[in-house]
Design an enzyme around this catalytic site. Structure first.
Site, PDB file in Angstrom:
ATOM      1  N   GLN A 101       0.850  -1.201   0.000  1.00 46.19           N
ATOM      2  CA  GLN A 101       0.000   0.000   0.000  1.00 46.19           C
ATOM      3  C   GLN A 101       0.883   1.247   0.000  1.00 46.19           C
ATOM      4  OE1 GLN A 101      -3.594  -0.676   2.894  1.00 46.19           O
ATOM      5  NE2 GLN A 101      -1.840  -1.841   3.668  1.00 46.19           N
ATOM      6  N   ASN A 102       2.179   1.033   0.210  1.00 38.54           N
ATOM      7  CA  ASN A 102       3.100   2.163   0.350  1.00 38.54           C
ATOM      8  C   ASN A 102       3.446   2.736  -1.023  1.00 38.54           C
ATOM      9  OD1 ASN A 102       3.064   1.472   3.038  1.00 38.54           O
ATOM     10  ND2 ASN A 102       4.952   0.274   2.933  1.00 38.54           N
ATOM     11  N   VAL A 103       3.593   4.029  -1.077  1.00 38.76           N
ATOM     12  CA  VAL A 103       3.888   4.703  -2.350  1.00 38.76           C
ATOM     13  C   VAL A 103       5.356   5.132  -2.418  1.00 38.76           C
ATOM     14  CG1 VAL A 103       1.497   5.490  -2.570  1.00 38.76           C
ATOM     15  CG2 VAL A 103       3.173   6.975  -1.439  1.00 38.76           C
ATOM     16  N   HIS A 119      -1.322   1.441  -4.381  1.00 31.66           N
ATOM     17  CA  HIS A 119      -1.696   2.862  -4.279  1.00 31.66           C
ATOM     18  C   HIS A 119      -0.785   3.752  -5.112  1.00 31.66           C
ATOM     19  CE1 HIS A 119      -3.797   1.918  -0.205  1.00 31.66           C
ATOM     20  NE2 HIS A 119      -4.519   1.559  -1.241  1.00 31.66           N
ATOM     21  N   CYS A 147       0.428  20.192 -17.663  1.00 37.88           N
ATOM     22  CA  CYS A 147       0.531  19.059 -18.590  1.00 37.88           C
ATOM     23  C   CYS A 147       0.937  19.547 -19.983  1.00 37.88           C
ATOM     24  CB  CYS A 147      -0.826  18.357 -18.650  1.00 37.88           C
ATOM     25  SG  CYS A 147      -0.957  17.117 -19.952  1.00 37.88           S
ATOM     26  N   CYS A 150      -2.380  18.980 -22.323  1.00 30.28           N
ATOM     27  CA  CYS A 150      -3.684  19.676 -22.224  1.00 30.28           C
ATOM     28  C   CYS A 150      -3.632  20.872 -21.288  1.00 30.28           C
ATOM     29  CB  CYS A 150      -4.751  18.700 -21.741  1.00 30.28           C
ATOM     30  SG  CYS A 150      -4.635  18.363 -19.969  1.00 30.28           S
ATOM     31  N   SER A 189      -2.610  -1.114   9.302  1.00 30.56           N
ATOM     32  CA  SER A 189      -3.750  -1.030  10.236  1.00 30.56           C
ATOM     33  C   SER A 189      -4.979  -1.695   9.634  1.00 30.56           C
ATOM     34  CB  SER A 189      -4.062   0.439  10.538  1.00 30.56           C
ATOM     35  OG  SER A 189      -4.382   1.103   9.301  1.00 30.56           O
ATOM     36  N   ASN A 213       2.764  -7.109  13.505  1.00 29.60           N
ATOM     37  CA  ASN A 213       2.417  -5.732  13.842  1.00 29.60           C
ATOM     38  C   ASN A 213       2.652  -5.562  15.349  1.00 29.60           C
ATOM     39  OD1 ASN A 213       0.992  -3.220  14.282  1.00 29.60           O
ATOM     40  ND2 ASN A 213      -0.138  -3.633  12.396  1.00 29.60           N
TER      41      ASN A 213
HETATM   42  P1  OAD Z   1      -1.337   3.124   8.948  1.00 30.27           P
HETATM   43  O1  OAD Z   1      -0.596   4.328   9.382  1.00 30.27           O
HETATM   44  O2  OAD Z   1      -2.846   3.134   8.898  1.00 30.27           O
HETATM   45  O3  OAD Z   1      -0.955   1.886   9.878  1.00 30.27           O
HETATM   46  C1  OAD Z   1       0.389   1.625  10.159  1.00 30.27           C
HETATM   47  C2  OAD Z   1       0.422   0.275  10.856  1.00 30.27           C
HETATM   48  O4  OAD Z   1       1.785  -0.057  11.051  1.00 30.27           O
HETATM   49  C3  OAD Z   1      -0.241   0.283  12.226  1.00 30.27           C
HETATM   50  O5  OAD Z   1      -1.059  -0.879  12.359  1.00 30.27           O
HETATM   51  C4  OAD Z   1       0.947   0.226  13.206  1.00 30.27           C
HETATM   52  O6  OAD Z   1       0.627  -0.510  14.379  1.00 30.27           O
HETATM   53  C5  OAD Z   1       1.937  -0.533  12.371  1.00 30.27           C
HETATM   54  N1  OAD Z   1       3.343  -0.280  12.707  1.00 30.27           N
HETATM   55  C6  OAD Z   1       3.902   0.839  13.215  1.00 30.27           C
HETATM   56  N2  OAD Z   1       5.240   0.670  13.345  1.00 30.27           N
HETATM   57  C7  OAD Z   1       5.516  -0.587  12.881  1.00 30.27           C
HETATM   58  C8  OAD Z   1       6.704  -1.344  12.737  1.00 30.27           C
HETATM   59  N3  OAD Z   1       7.908  -0.853  13.106  1.00 30.27           N
HETATM   60  N4  OAD Z   1       6.613  -2.602  12.236  1.00 30.27           N
HETATM   61  C9  OAD Z   1       5.406  -3.117  11.866  1.00 30.27           C
HETATM   62  N5  OAD Z   1       4.232  -2.435  11.965  1.00 30.27           N
HETATM   63  C10 OAD Z   1       4.308  -1.188  12.470  1.00 30.27           C
HETATM   64  O7  OAD Z   1      -0.763   2.764   7.517  1.00 30.27           O
HETATM   65  P2  OAD Z   1      -1.395   1.773   6.464  1.00 30.27           P
HETATM   66  O8  OAD Z   1      -2.099   0.625   7.133  1.00 30.27           O
HETATM   67  O9  OAD Z   1      -0.360   1.465   5.481  1.00 30.27           O
HETATM   68  O10 OAD Z   1      -3.883   4.944   1.549  1.00 30.27           O
HETATM   69  O11 OAD Z   1      -2.493   2.686   5.760  1.00 30.27           O
HETATM   70  C11 OAD Z   1      -3.146   2.128   4.635  1.00 30.27           C
HETATM   71  C12 OAD Z   1      -3.503   3.231   3.722  1.00 30.27           C
HETATM   72  O12 OAD Z   1      -4.178   4.268   4.438  1.00 30.27           O
HETATM   73  C13 OAD Z   1      -2.335   3.930   3.089  1.00 30.27           C
HETATM   74  O13 OAD Z   1      -1.816   3.250   1.993  1.00 30.27           O
HETATM   75  C14 OAD Z   1      -2.991   5.204   2.638  1.00 30.27           C
HETATM   76  C15 OAD Z   1      -3.749   5.522   3.874  1.00 30.27           C
HETATM   77  O14 OAD Z   1      -4.879   6.209   3.604  1.00 30.27           O
HETATM   78  C16 OAD Z   1      -3.866   5.846   0.506  1.00 30.27           C
HETATM   79  O15 OAD Z   1      -3.081   6.746   0.493  1.00 30.27           O
HETATM   80  C17 OAD Z   1      -4.880   5.601  -0.538  1.00 30.27           C
END
Ligand code: OAD
Length: 247
Positions: A101-103, A119, A147, A150, A189, A213
């Site tokens: 999900q990371n960009v 993403h 752009c 356009c 999360s 996690n």
């Molecule tokens: P979050 O910030 O929602 O969640 C981060 C998760 O990583 C949490 O569950 C933390 O407990 C866990 N965490 C923190 N430190 C950690 C570590 N050292 N090792 C392992 N886990 C750890 O980020 P994402 O779940 O990636 O979407 O969020 C998903 C999406 O929500 C993102 O891709 C983005 C955001 O909206 C878009 O941009 C479309």
């Protein structure tokens, strides 16, 4: 770090592994997660209020500069042991697919060869009007470029809240679920759909789901194994225990 013997056995028997990652995997590289409070200049903003088409329409300069700040931050950090352990897995089994999900592009920079960016990638740019990719522009802070086709405003090529995932990436993720033996769910999360449905789908397909996690998430009950800990510590220890010391 202790792991259940049957978990290690399943890893050793696996031919194909899918690793689903979220911002927690990049956290130990120094990139704040989405649910971390924003820092410094951006402390007044929530990521959810900047990463949207509405925010860009309303205030393109602020959104563009938030991404310029993040791009600069990402360029200055390195992949961490979590990224590197996933690369090491590629050398130990038949195939590893990273579904992220990371960009930030850190999985590719670490050396992972099969990365699905659900993403998008923060270093890609597209036109906000004609949606075509825009190559070779300076992505520093300032005002968004226009752009060449356009004259629409250029925006980062990432998925914003409320936008659809890239279809090709979603198809590749579904294909990985069909063929994988093991499904890791690391550092997410699991709050944002449709990405968050992947661990449920993997379990429904009968895959072994392993959650890593430091904090509980809604997917703990979906996983057969939950390992409480930081990705940068657990993944290297798991690779050592399953494949290195076992050799
Ligand atoms: P979050 O910030 O929602 O969640 C981060 C998760 O990583 C949490 O569950 C933390 O407990 C866990 N965490 C923190 N430190 C950690 C570590 N050292 N090792 C392992 N886990 C750890 O980020 P994402 O779940 O990636 O979407 O969020 C998903 C999406 O929500 C993102 O891709 C983005 C955001 O909206 C878009 O941009 C479309």
């Amino acid at each position: 770090m202790h792991f259940e013997p049957d978990l290690l056995e399943k890893l050793r028997a696996a031919r194909r592994i899918a690793v689903f990652t979220g911002a927690g995997v990049s956290g130990e590289s120094g990139i704040p997660t989405f649910r971390d409070a924003q820092t410094g200049l951006w402390a007044q903003f929530r990521a959810e209020d900047l990463a949207t088409p509405e925010a860009f329409r309303r205030d393109p300069v602020t959104v563009w500069n938030w991404y310029a700040w993040r791009r600069k931050l990402i360029r200055e950090v390195m992949p961490n042991p979590a990224h590197l352990a996933i690369v090491q897995m590629e050398r130990l089994i038949e195939h590893v697919t990273v579904i992220t999900q990371n960009v930030d592009g850190l999985h590719r920079r670490a050396g992972s060869s099969d990365v699905v960016e659900l993403h998008g990638n923060i270093f890609d740019n597209i036109c906000s009007a004609c949606r075509q990719p825009v190559e070779g522009i300076a992505d520093e802070a300032g005002t968004p470029p226009t752009c060449p086709r356009c004259n629409g405003l250029v925006r980062p090529g990432v998925v914003w809240f409320g936008e659809a995932l890239p279809e090709a990436a979603w198809i590749r993720a579904a294909e990985a679920l069909e063929s994988t033996d093991i499904f890791f769910c690391v550092g997410t999360s699991s709050l944002v759909e449709p990405a968050a449905s992947l661990p449920r789908d993997a379990r429904a397909l009968g895959r072994t789901v392993i959650q890593i996690n430091p904090a509980p998430t809604s997917h703990d009950q979906i996983a057969q194994y939950v390992v409480r800990g930081k990705a940068g510590e657990v993944l290297p220890a798991l690779v050592r225990a399953a494949w290195i010391h076992a050799a």
